[in-house]
Scaffold this active site. Sequence first.
Site, mmCIF file in Angstrom:
data_model
loop_
_atom_site.group_PDB
_atom_site.id
_atom_site.type_symbol
_atom_site.label_atom_id
_atom_site.label_comp_id
_atom_site.label_asym_id
_atom_site.label_seq_id
_atom_site.Cartn_x
_atom_site.Cartn_y
_atom_site.Cartn_z
ATOM 1 N N LYS A 121 0.878 -1.179 0.000
ATOM 2 C CA LYS A 121 0.000 0.000 0.000
ATOM 3 C C LYS A 121 0.905 1.215 0.000
ATOM 4 O O LYS A 121 1.585 1.495 0.980
ATOM 5 C CB LYS A 121 -0.922 -0.007 1.214
ATOM 6 C CG LYS A 121 -1.910 1.146 1.165
ATOM 7 C CD LYS A 121 -3.023 0.989 2.181
ATOM 8 C CE LYS A 121 -4.137 1.992 1.932
ATOM 9 N NZ LYS A 121 -3.719 3.381 2.072
ATOM 10 N N CYS A 442 29.681 35.200 16.992
ATOM 11 C CA CYS A 442 29.026 34.463 18.083
ATOM 12 C C CYS A 442 29.810 33.171 18.321
ATOM 13 O O CYS A 442 30.089 32.413 17.376
ATOM 14 C CB CYS A 442 27.591 34.154 17.663
ATOM 15 S SG CYS A 442 26.773 32.928 18.694
HETATM 16 S S1 IVH Z 1 -6.409 -0.369 -4.721
HETATM 17 C C1 IVH Z 1 -9.524 -2.699 -5.584
HETATM 18 N N1 IVH Z 1 -3.836 -0.627 -4.320
HETATM 19 O O1 IVH Z 1 -5.417 3.318 -1.017
HETATM 20 C C2 IVH Z 1 -8.202 -2.772 -6.214
HETATM 21 N N2 IVH Z 1 -4.960 1.284 -3.447
HETATM 22 O O2 IVH Z 1 -7.415 2.766 -2.996
HETATM 23 C C3 IVH Z 1 -7.158 -2.818 -5.188
HETATM 24 N N3 IVH Z 1 -3.457 2.812 -2.237
HETATM 25 O O3 IVH Z 1 -6.052 6.370 -1.414
HETATM 26 C C4 IVH Z 1 -6.087 -1.889 -5.442
HETATM 27 N N4 IVH Z 1 -1.604 1.670 -2.537
HETATM 28 O O4 IVH Z 1 -4.145 5.786 -3.030
HETATM 29 C C5 IVH Z 1 -4.932 0.121 -4.120
HETATM 30 N N5 IVH Z 1 -1.563 -0.974 -4.011
HETATM 31 C C6 IVH Z 1 -2.655 -0.225 -3.846
HETATM 32 C C7 IVH Z 1 -2.611 0.989 -3.129
HETATM 33 C C8 IVH Z 1 -3.793 1.712 -2.950
HETATM 34 C C9 IVH Z 1 -2.145 2.752 -2.005
HETATM 35 C C10 IVH Z 1 -4.348 3.863 -1.729
HETATM 36 C C11 IVH Z 1 -4.967 4.713 -2.757
HETATM 37 C C12 IVH Z 1 -6.255 5.201 -2.133
HETATM 38 C C13 IVH Z 1 -6.571 4.137 -1.176
HETATM 39 C C14 IVH Z 1 -7.701 3.293 -1.725
#
Ligand code: IVH
Length: 683
Positions: A121, A442
Amino acid sequence: MLFRDESEARKQAEKLRKEINKHDRLYFQENNPEISDAAYDRLFRELVDLETEFPAIKTPNSPTARVGAKPVAQGISEVRHDPPMLSLDKALDPSELFDFESKTLRFLRSEGQLDYFTMPKFDGLAAELVYVNGKLSLASTRGDGEVGEDITANALTIADIPKSIKLSPFPKAFHGEIKVRGEVYMEKAEFLKLNEAREEKGLPLFANPRNAAAGSLKRLDPKITKRRELRFFGYGLWLPDISSFKGYSKLMAALSEAGIRVESSTFTGLVKGMEAAKEVFDGIAEKREELPFEADGLVVTVEDLSLWLRLGSTSHAPRYAVAAKFKPMGAQTKVLAIEVQVGRMGALTPVAVMSPVQVGGVTVSQASLHNEYELRSKDVRVGDVVVIHRAGDVIPQIESVVLEKRKKDSVPFEFPKNCPVCGTEAVRHQGEVILHCPNKNCPAQIEARLIHFAGKDALDIMGLGPANVSQLLSMDLVRIPTDLFRLKSADLLRIPRLGEKNATKLLESIDKARTASLWRYINAISITNVGTRTSQTLATQFKGLKELSEASKKELSSLNDVGQKVADSIYEFFRSPLNREFVGDLLDGKLGIAPTLDEPPANGTAYGLRFVLTGKLPTISRAEAKSRIMAQGGSVSGSVAKDTDYLVVGEKPGSKLTEAQSRGIPTLDEEGLLRLLEGKDKQ
Ligand code: IVH
């Protein structure tokens, strides 16, 4: 917290809503969050729990009823997302992954195990790219999920975002419009470099890579966005019908084939069953510091796309994915004192001195509060319990104050109006947030300049650390930095506990420093607004200190990377009466000061080559590898890019290795690097 009756619960819910709204505003509109995502998630979770237990207290404008906060940024136009860009449900504890699995199976009235696709993530900003007939036509931020901001001009400056994509991986019927979603982020190395440069210029620092990315992406001037290397990973694709791809892994492969960059570490991929997904989570949680980007968890998504259709989404998040979040790296500790330190250029920096605490495996006992404004906005007070976090996994930072633990009699820290060391009234340079002690004499500044002169980024004199520097000053053995070159063995022997052997060694290192490289000298002498990077640029343009000292303002400002302000500082440094003695020593040759020319003749063995380093090298430090490469005319950058010539790989390499391999960039181990630098290998 347990509530016995509804009215108590309602009061608490109102309090939480206010808090959450405030943090939404700080996060989405001001790009300046005060609390960690984990702390935010806890607040949100508490509110959801309360509203579930007491449904009557729900309100239509509760933060739980919407997807995010309203975006407001002037000068940028709005873009409506169809379908909305949802959030992800979270597993705050990895065991909750199994709750997700049983909930999903129950929903599907099914048993057994599912296949999942896992991906880090990314902790950046979600963005949507719309490709019309294969050409990028619109890029936007997520905003509140429904409406985001148009960032097309800035997105076009991001090298990872292709201006056109290959259409063959997608069904013909959808070639007209393809929506790619993904994350814009800044690599940790780039973030550290950016903050270093901002610190040098007296600009406020970004709290973390995500804020830096947000601040850069939303700039109205795309030239600035371009300069701050932002990156992009795709993670999704929105077509009217995605079922032809069968699995999420296939969809990701199509995305990659189309030319969209996707994450490719061992943490991204297909696994069978939640047990296996949990193993990936444990693996990435352990290695998160080694990733070149900030990640705050692992996204676990059901692989089978036909199940996506059956599972659908709530108003908040899809039911086919869950984000398992890492345990926050933050730790709590107590502020014992707030000291105002005086830097070599006179900058007054508040520093919190704290009870030592472990944060992500490192003991932290000090954290910079950067400047008066940061200190005031965080309102850190002596005696407070604070949450420490390591920004970009490196710099310890106070994230927030635990207000519930604040003593009743605590008072805000009063920033001094005068230099705490020499007492001179502090001044603020125009357009800067930092207060300065204007007194070049200083004692604190003299000491800091001397420490810097001998330090790692300057003449790198072994054995001359802060402790010995203060001894030399307090014994009047040194007044200005060049006095170091006047020291005799008898002088050094007067330093208590130094001993004859160390004194000899120290004299040898001082002697060696007479011929240190030119950029080290330029950096060592503490010219206002001139840091490591500028010094290196200057060193390639001048033959020596004398030539630099004689350059006109016009000549200086015409150089790449040297603005008018920097040119003025250099010009004035060499002419200031305060520096007469020091500059005299540097230029008249009597002390044997003879900087080595940095720019190797065009026959340097690494001339024009660009290197990236990853992992720990077996015998030399990274700093040493870097300076050896530079001494041979090569350059070192923080991340693998198109123009990288070699990746130097040490122990435990990060994902830069995978990146280099996928781009077909050759790798070298330490031995290979040294051979190349010695000119033994053909390039
Ligand atoms: S979504 C449903 N994958 O999380 C498909 N979101 O999306 C699954 N985010 O603010 C993939 N890394 O910016 C997905 N590898 C990732 C992500 C990700 C970060 C964040 C995205 C958003 C929140 C929800």
